[in-house]
Design an enzyme around this catalytic site. Structure first.
Site, PDB file in Angstrom:
ATOM      1  N   ASP A   1     -11.352  36.326 -74.769  1.00  0.00           N
ATOM      2  CA  ASP A   1     -10.020  35.779 -74.522  1.00  0.00           C
ATOM      3  C   ASP A   1      -9.655  34.777 -75.622  1.00  0.00           C
ATOM      4  O   ASP A   1     -10.542  34.257 -76.310  1.00  0.00           O
ATOM      5  CB  ASP A   1     -10.008  35.093 -73.157  1.00  0.00           C
ATOM      6  CG  ASP A   1      -8.690  34.411 -72.858  1.00  0.00           C
ATOM      7  OD1 ASP A   1      -7.655  35.097 -72.870  1.00  0.00           O
ATOM      8  OD2 ASP A   1      -8.703  33.185 -72.637  1.00  0.00           O
TER       9      ASP A   1
ATOM     10  N   ASP B   1      -6.428  32.063 -75.537  1.00  0.00           N
ATOM     11  CA  ASP B   1      -5.955  30.746 -75.113  1.00  0.00           C
ATOM     12  C   ASP B   1      -6.817  30.189 -73.988  1.00  0.00           C
ATOM     13  O   ASP B   1      -6.956  30.802 -72.934  1.00  0.00           O
ATOM     14  CB  ASP B   1      -4.494  30.825 -74.671  1.00  0.00           C
ATOM     15  CG  ASP B   1      -3.764  29.498 -74.856  1.00  0.00           C
ATOM     16  OD1 ASP B   1      -4.435  28.475 -75.086  1.00  0.00           O
ATOM     17  OD2 ASP B   1      -2.530  29.483 -74.773  1.00  0.00           O
TER      18      ASP B   1
ATOM     19  N   ASP C   1     -12.043  31.959 -70.166  1.00  0.00           N
ATOM     20  CA  ASP C   1     -11.980  30.668 -69.466  1.00  0.00           C
ATOM     21  C   ASP C   1     -11.322  30.781 -68.096  1.00  0.00           C
ATOM     22  O   ASP C   1     -11.371  29.828 -67.319  1.00  0.00           O
ATOM     23  CB  ASP C   1     -11.176  29.664 -70.303  1.00  0.00           C
ATOM     24  CG  ASP C   1      -9.692  30.019 -70.323  1.00  0.00           C
ATOM     25  OD1 ASP C   1      -8.884  29.256 -69.758  1.00  0.00           O
ATOM     26  OD2 ASP C   1      -9.337  31.069 -70.884  1.00  0.00           O
TER      27      ASP C   1
END
Length: 262
Positions: A11, A13, A212
């Site tokens: 991922d 951001d 995240d």
């Protein structure tokens, strides 16, 4: 005991950066993968930017140097999905989309044609200049029989002002207006994961999903039968981990804590 993985989905951001802010450990993590010659794809739900624009941002703002081929978006996954369906029926599809350049370019590059009145598909993604007219055009096309795709379900996006509307909020408006549910492509749904696995050329057991956000990144890996690595530098906090219904395979506080094996 850590397993050796032949590929990584990562991922962006919250994992590699936080908006315009650098995550210090991210650069070293990518450089370790590059030094070990381990293939990876940045798997983002952002459809507004082309892979070239993502690469430019990584280089100029975060000191991470990669090629556009390492970036995979729901725009590309949607184009791959529609291309596969077109091959089955023997003709290219027409489309209308609510979205930015990243989405439109991917669909046009795949040989599809833009059509407002009677498209085969309506694709809805994030559009910073969305208007009532665009929603009206999309709604009427779906009412006439166009099939309905949503790029991803993200209701909100974090920026310096707070949590602003994401693609999922735009899709939800069209769902409400048409009384039809969209077919979703992006994380945590499986279509983007299957397309990305095809792109990297590896089976799920050999690839680990790094992110995240438990609800998008990690859930996408779980839904696809992949191992997962949750890094608690962004959306999902360490205090939430014990309460998660299906635990990530691994949890780290920083990507600096993760060992890459050649």
């Amino acid at each position: 005991m850590l397993r050796h993985y032949k590929g990584y989905f990562i991922d962006l951001d919250g994992t590699i950066y936080k908006g315009k802010e650098r995550i210090p450990a991210a650069k070293g993590f990518i450089e370790r993968l590059q030094a070990a010659h381990v293939p990876f794809l940045f798997l983002t739900n952002n459809t507004t930017k082309t892979p070239e624009a993502v690469v430019d941002n990584l280089a100029h703002n975060h000191g991470i140097h990669v090629s556009p081929e390492t970036v995979y978006t729901p725009s590309l996954a949607t184009a791959a999905y529609l291309t596969s369906r077109a091959q089955t029926v023997g003709h290219k599809f027409s489309f209308y989309c609510i979205g930015e350049l990243g989405l439109k370019k991917a669909l046009l590059d795949a040989g599809m044609t833009l059509e407002e009145v009677n498209p085969d598909y309506v694709v809805v993604g994030l559009d910073y200049d969305v208007t009532y007219h665009k929603f009206e055009t999309a709604t009427l096309a779906i009412k006439r029989g166009a099939r309905f795709i949503g790029t991803n379900e993200d209701t909100n996006l974090p920026n310096e002002r707070g949590l602003v509307p994401g693609a999922g909020s735009l899709v939800a408006l069209v769902e409400r207006a048409t009384q039809q549910k969209a077919f979703y492509i992006g994380k945590p749904q499986v279509p983007i994961m299957r397309a990305a696995l095809n792109e990297i050329g590896l089976p799920p057991k050999d690839v680990i999903m790094v992110g995240d956000n438990y609800h998008t990144d990690i859930q996408a890996g779980i839904n696809t039968g992949m191992d997962t690595l949750l890094v608690t530098t962004g959306y999902t906090k360490p205090t939430e981990v014990p309460k998660l219904p299906v635990k990530p395979t691994y949890v780290v506080a920083s990507l600096a804590d993760w060992q890459v094996e050649a």
